[in-house]
Design an enzyme around this catalytic site. Structure first.
Site: not given
Lengths: 346, 198
Positions: A139-141, A327
């Site tokens: 999800v982050e990168t 999220y």
């Protein structure tokens, strides 16, 4: 930790190469005027910040002035940060599509396969399931593919001295950043990150890096930018430090008495209510957890109507990465999908 | 052999209707009741002119009603009160047998799916129904078995876990919303799907 969106504008307007020593105030003023904020919060000037750093952390004043002199004020960041607030966020099911898609699920399976050893060790060391670590990084990168292209120093300096609403927060992060680069022997000008200063594969803010990043492969360096093993260990340690409970549920579907929804939604965004207390408040939960289990009430908009959920401590831990119910749910569901797919392909 | 005897009996009864009828008939009947009945049907077409037949008919009925009850009295007692309710209990549910193994199971039909109100309800397996889960309810497949559900028209398929029992046989399978959506059923509900046990 802020999510990466990697929307670096091509037209990066920078006010640069102005000697900080002489024109600090001018920069500050112009920044404020450009962004036309209703300035109410006090922004500590760069000079004050520098003096503070020298006094408390023994930095060389002239080196620091020289360094911050090279930091560029990124107008594009301020533009992103000043997006209209208070606008109703897009419904959960639209948000979900960004992360719950074939690209991110399959990418997660591949990342897991490539880093199976480290993930297994992280699971054993910290008690955090491999799929959760993979999903966070996904999800982050997008598994380290989109880590942000801003210089961390630029991003933090921009926000610390030109973004009144959260200036205090970003000034502290800048302080942590300067300390961590000194501690780790890194070049403060070389590190890249998101527009908010989140760094590396797991998008750690400098303060989180200093507290939670680990050298998981034992090479003597905490390299969360390019070393998957260190990134995996660091994410797992972050979860463990925020009291992840191994083997406990994250979030469960629930029913609710229609007249009780409003009352339950008014509760705090924290798992501080026992199931007994929530049931008294109108929750119709059919799970097996003991009545004394602490939980929180979540609502999410789906294509066919609003659904209700009971979030437990582990759900709350995910929100420590990004304080958003959407999220945390996206990370959890992505983790489930990846684990499911990984189990099939193994 | 019987016929002449019968005629004589009839004649006797015909002439001695009101005089000795009761006593004489009682004596005769016990030995020859079946012949009596069989002959009764025969003479009717032969002698419709006799208007006195009805009284004659009214007599024999008395005989069989008194006689058969004695024989059947023992038999019907156990039959009547016990059997009918038993049948109802046995035949009402029509429960199809739960399969032992989902492997080898193949069936085609229509699918339905859970609504948002079912989210969070307890299923037959004890799991909570999750709208985004890949689960299904089926009438006979064993709980927690996995099946591949395929949209015949599009060829798209998903794997779901049977975690609930379907008591309504109007559809073959009841899918979670997300499984139905992935098969494209939310846009076109009445498409034939195939369920194949894994």
């Amino acid at each position: 930790m802020n999510k990466i969106t990697n929307e670096e504008s091509k037209l990066i307007c920078s006010i640069n190469a102005v000697s900080m020593k002489r024109y600090a105030r001018t920069i500050l003023l112009s920044g404020l005027l450009l962004c036309s904020f209703g300035v109410t919060a006090e922004i500590v000037s760069i000079e004050t910040f520098i003096d503070d750093m020298v006094a408390r952390h023994n930095f060389n004043k002239f080196d620091l002035i020289d360094l911050l002199d090279q930091a560029k004020i990124k107008k594009s960041i301020l533009k992103v940060m000043s997006r209209p607030r208070g606008k109703k966020p897009s419904p959960w099911y639209k948000y979900r599509r960004i992360f719950l898609n074939a690209k991110r699920i399959n990418g997660g399976v591949k990342f897991w396969q490539r880093n199976a050893k480290a993930l297994k060790r992280a699971e054993a060391t910290y008690g955090v399931p491999a799929e959760m670590i993979v999903a966070i990084i996904g999800v982050e990168t997008l598994y380290g593919k989109i880590k942000g292209n801003f210089r961390v120093l630029d991003a933090l300096t921009t926000l610390a001295f030109n973004y009144p609403r959260r200036a205090d927060f970003f000034r502290q992060e800048l302080e942590h950043y300067l300390l961590l680069t000194r501690e780790e022997g890194l070049d403060p000008l070389a590190q890249k990150g998101s527009y908010a200063g989140a760094m590396g594969i797991g998008q750690f803010m400098p303060s989180s890096f200093r507290r939670f990043a680990v050298d998981f492969d034992g090479d003597g360096r905490r390299n969360i930018w390019t070393n998957n093993v260190d990134a995996i260990g660091s994410v797992a340690n972050y979860f463990r430090s925020h009291k992840w409970q191994p083997g406990q549920p994250v979030i469960k579907p629930t029913q609710v008495r229609p007249d009780a929804v409003e009352g339950l939604l008014a509760l705090e965004f924290k798992p501080q209510y026992t199931l007994r207390r929530l049931t008294r408040g109108g929750l119709l939960y059919h799970g097996d957890e003991p009545n004394s289990t602490k939980a929180m009430f979540i609502d999410l908009e789906t294509e066919i109507g609003t659904t209700y959920w009971v979030g437990f401590q582990n759900y709350y831990v995910i929100t420590r990465y990004n304080r958003s119910k959407r999220y945390a749910m996206a990370v959890y569901q992505l983790a489930q999908e990846i684990a499911n797919r990984y189990g099939q392909t193994r | 052999m019987d016929k002449p005897v019968d005629f004589s009996v009839i004649l006797v009864s015909f002439f001695l209707v009101g005089l000795v009828g009761c006593s004489s008939v009682e004596e005769v009947v016990p030995t020859e009741t079946p012949p009596d009945l069989s002959v009764e049907t025969n003479p009717q077409p032969i002698g419709p002119a006799h208007t006195s037949v009805p009284p004659e008919v009214s007599v024999p009925p008395e005989v069989p009603t008194t006689a058969p009850p004695q024989e059947t009295f023992d038999v019907p007692r156990p039959e009547e009160p016990v059997n009918p309710p038993k049948r109802e209990e046995n035949f009402k549910p029509h429960k199809p047998a739960i399969l032992q193994d989902s492997r080898g199971y193949v069936a085609r039909g229509y699918a339905f799916w859970y609504g948002v109100d079912d989210h969070g309800a307890k299923t037959a397996s004890g799991q909570l129904h999750d709208l985004y889960g890949m689960t299904a309810a089926h009438a006979t497949l064993p709980l927690l078995s996995r099946v591949r559900v395929k949209n015949i028209r599009t060829g798209r398929s998903v794997v779901v876990t049977v975690n609930d029992r379907l008591y309504d046989d109007s559809v073959l399978i009841k899918l979670s919303y997300w499984a139905a959506r992935r098969l494209g059923l939310d846009k076109r509900p009445s498409q034939i799907i195939e369920v194949r046990g894994l």
